[in-house]
Each structure stands twice: as C-alpha cells, then as structure tokens.
Design a protein around this motif. Structure first.
Motif, short mmCIF file in Angstrom:
data_model
loop_
_atom_site.label_atom_id
_atom_site.label_comp_id
_atom_site.label_asym_id
_atom_site.label_seq_id
_atom_site.Cartn_x
_atom_site.Cartn_y
_atom_site.Cartn_z
N SER A 2 0.83 -1.21 0.00
CA SER A 2 0.00 0.00 0.00
C SER A 2 0.86 1.25 0.00
O SER A 2 0.60 2.20 -0.75
CB SER A 2 -0.92 0.00 1.23
OG SER A 2 -1.66 1.19 1.30
N CYS A 72 -3.76 -10.79 0.33
CA CYS A 72 -4.42 -10.32 1.54
C CYS A 72 -5.92 -10.59 1.48
O CYS A 72 -6.51 -11.09 2.45
CB CYS A 72 -4.16 -8.82 1.73
SG CYS A 72 -4.87 -8.15 3.26
N ALA A 192 -4.71 -2.74 3.11
CA ALA A 192 -3.62 -2.48 4.06
C ALA A 192 -4.16 -2.40 5.48
O ALA A 192 -3.52 -2.87 6.43
CB ALA A 192 -2.90 -1.18 3.69
N VAL A 193 -5.33 -1.79 5.64
CA VAL A 193 -5.94 -1.69 6.97
C VAL A 193 -6.24 -3.07 7.53
O VAL A 193 -5.90 -3.40 8.67
CB VAL A 193 -7.24 -0.85 6.90
CG1 VAL A 193 -7.98 -0.89 8.23
CG2 VAL A 193 -6.91 0.60 6.53
N SER A 196 -2.93 -5.09 8.19
CA SER A 196 -2.25 -4.76 9.45
C SER A 196 -2.92 -5.47 10.62
O SER A 196 -2.26 -5.89 11.57
CB SER A 196 -2.26 -3.24 9.66
OG SER A 196 -3.58 -2.76 9.84
N GLN A 197 -4.25 -5.64 10.54
CA GLN A 197 -4.96 -6.36 11.60
C GLN A 197 -4.57 -7.83 11.59
O GLN A 197 -4.35 -8.43 12.65
CB GLN A 197 -6.46 -6.21 11.41
CG GLN A 197 -7.29 -7.00 12.44
CD GLN A 197 -8.77 -6.71 12.32
OE1 GLN A 197 -9.23 -5.62 12.62
NE2 GLN A 197 -9.53 -7.70 11.87
N TRP A 199 -1.79 -9.03 10.58
CA TRP A 199 -0.40 -9.09 11.06
C TRP A 199 -0.37 -9.10 12.58
O TRP A 199 0.39 -9.84 13.19
CB TRP A 199 0.37 -7.91 10.50
CG TRP A 199 1.81 -7.87 10.92
CD1 TRP A 199 2.35 -7.25 12.01
CD2 TRP A 199 2.90 -8.51 10.25
NE1 TRP A 199 3.70 -7.45 12.05
CE2 TRP A 199 4.07 -8.22 10.99
CE3 TRP A 199 3.00 -9.29 9.10
CZ2 TRP A 199 5.32 -8.68 10.61
CZ3 TRP A 199 4.26 -9.75 8.71
CH2 TRP A 199 5.39 -9.45 9.47
N ARG A 200 -1.21 -8.25 13.20
CA ARG A 200 -1.23 -8.20 14.66
C ARG A 200 -1.78 -9.49 15.26
O ARG A 200 -1.35 -9.92 16.32
CB ARG A 200 -2.08 -7.01 15.13
CG ARG A 200 -1.45 -5.65 14.86
CD ARG A 200 -2.18 -4.56 15.61
NE ARG A 200 -3.58 -4.47 15.23
CZ ARG A 200 -4.03 -3.70 14.25
NH1 ARG A 200 -3.18 -2.98 13.53
NH2 ARG A 200 -5.33 -3.65 13.97
#
Length: 210
Positions: A2, A72, A192-193, A196-197, A199-200
């Motif tokens: 992103s 993703c 991307a939003v 990132s979730q 990934w966490r």
C-alpha cells in the motif's frame, strides 16, 4: 504494498503525462495544478530514460503490487464464515478474480518487453487487452464486496467503507487528477488496513465460522 502504491501511483501518472499520449492531460487545470509542481519535485525520477520507458517501468511496478492485494484478500476470505450472504459471495468472486487478473497483466507485459517490443506498445497492448477488463471487474467487485461487508458489520469498518467507495473513486479521481491508477488507491489502502490487523493477530488467528 500500500505504501509503495501511494508513492508509485503519482509517479505513474506523472510519467504518463511525459508521453505524447498523456501530454494532453496537462491541459486540464485540475491536473496541471498538482502535476506541474510535482514534476519539479521528483525531477530525475521522470528523466532517467525515455518517457515511454519510464512510463512502462512504473506501470509494471504499480500493477505488480496487486499480488499483495490478492493474497491479503484471499487470506481474509479464508477467515470469513463459510455461509455468507449472496451479495458478499459474489463480491468475493468478482474482487478476487479482478485482483488475480491484474496480477497476470504485468507478467505478460514483461514477456512482451523481453521479446523486444517497445515499452509504449507493450503497455498499450496489455492495458487494453488485460488491464481494462481487470479494472472493470475488480472495481465493481470491490464495491459490491464493500457494501456487503458493511451490511455484515465487518471489522475493520474502514476497509469496508473504502471498498464501497472504489467505484465512485474511479468515476471521479481519474478525471480530476488525470490517471486511472490514482482512482485505485482506495483498494490498496482498504486491504492495508485489514492486512495490518491480520499481522497483529499472527498466524494463530482463528478463522471465523458460523
């Protein structure tokens, strides 16, 4: 991906304005108001080769990034409930097909360039034969999927909202700013939003099941 798309998209647009075909876009006031100072700012990033070669390179780099979007989105689909509504089901089908179609295009473009075609001809061929239908499918699919995810209270909500706004973005931003790639940025930011979730959550994040 992103972040790279946010940087590459303006460069792709600016390099397009350097070509004979794209120069006419600068006659629009809404395009020149940002493109003229931006060209002065990036300088050598637009002049390291012929205009067609620079444009062809940024074209390839931008569309290669759709592989991350596809992966993703596919990961998110695998974590969704097995039984989703018809609207979401069709949204996933169209979006994933469109993202995957967009991944194939730069591969074909690279093969054409290796065979000796000029950058301009290769980009034009791939854009018309592959990118136009790919964009149409992923734009409609992203929008349908976004609306369905909003109805199903998907989290994070920002992803659903950005996907739902992809079609309006493509109808407005390219005309105002001068390049189609700028209208696709909501797709990259949306995933991307969610990425990132994921990934966490890590690899142990449990898939959702109904």
């Amino acid at each position: 991906a992103s972040g790279a798309a946010v940087l590459l998209s303006p460069l792709l647009a600016l390099s397009y304005f350097q070509t004979n075909e794209g120069a006419n876009e600068l006659e629009s006031g809404t395009v020149s108001v940002w493109a003229d100072p931006a060209r002065d700012l990036v300088g050598g990033l637009l002049t390291w080769a012929s205009p067609e070669r620079v444009y062809g390179t940024y074209f390839l780099l931008f569309w290669v990034l759709f592989s991350a979007v596809f992966l993703c989105a596919r990961a998110v689909r695998a974590r969704r409930p097995a039984a989703v509504g018809r609207l979401e089901r069709w949204g996933w089908r169209m979006a994933l097909f469109g993202y995957g179609f967009a991944v194939v295009s730069p591969i074909v473009d690279t093969m054409i360039l290796v065979e000796g075609s000029t950058a301009g001809k290769a980009v034009d061929f791939v854009f018309l034969a592959l990118m136009v239908p790919a964009m149409a499918i992923d734009v409609i699919g992203s929008t349908v999927l976004g609306i369905a995810l909003l109805r199903d209270r998907y989290e994070p909500k920002l992803t659903a909202w950005l996907l739902a706004l992809v079609l309006p973005s493509m109808l407005v931003l390219p005309g105002v700013l001068g390049n189609l790639s700028l209208g696709l940025l909501p797709v990259f930011v949306a995933w991307a939003v969610t990425g990132s979730q994921l990934w966490r959550e890590g690899p142990t994040g449990a898939p959702e099941r109904s």
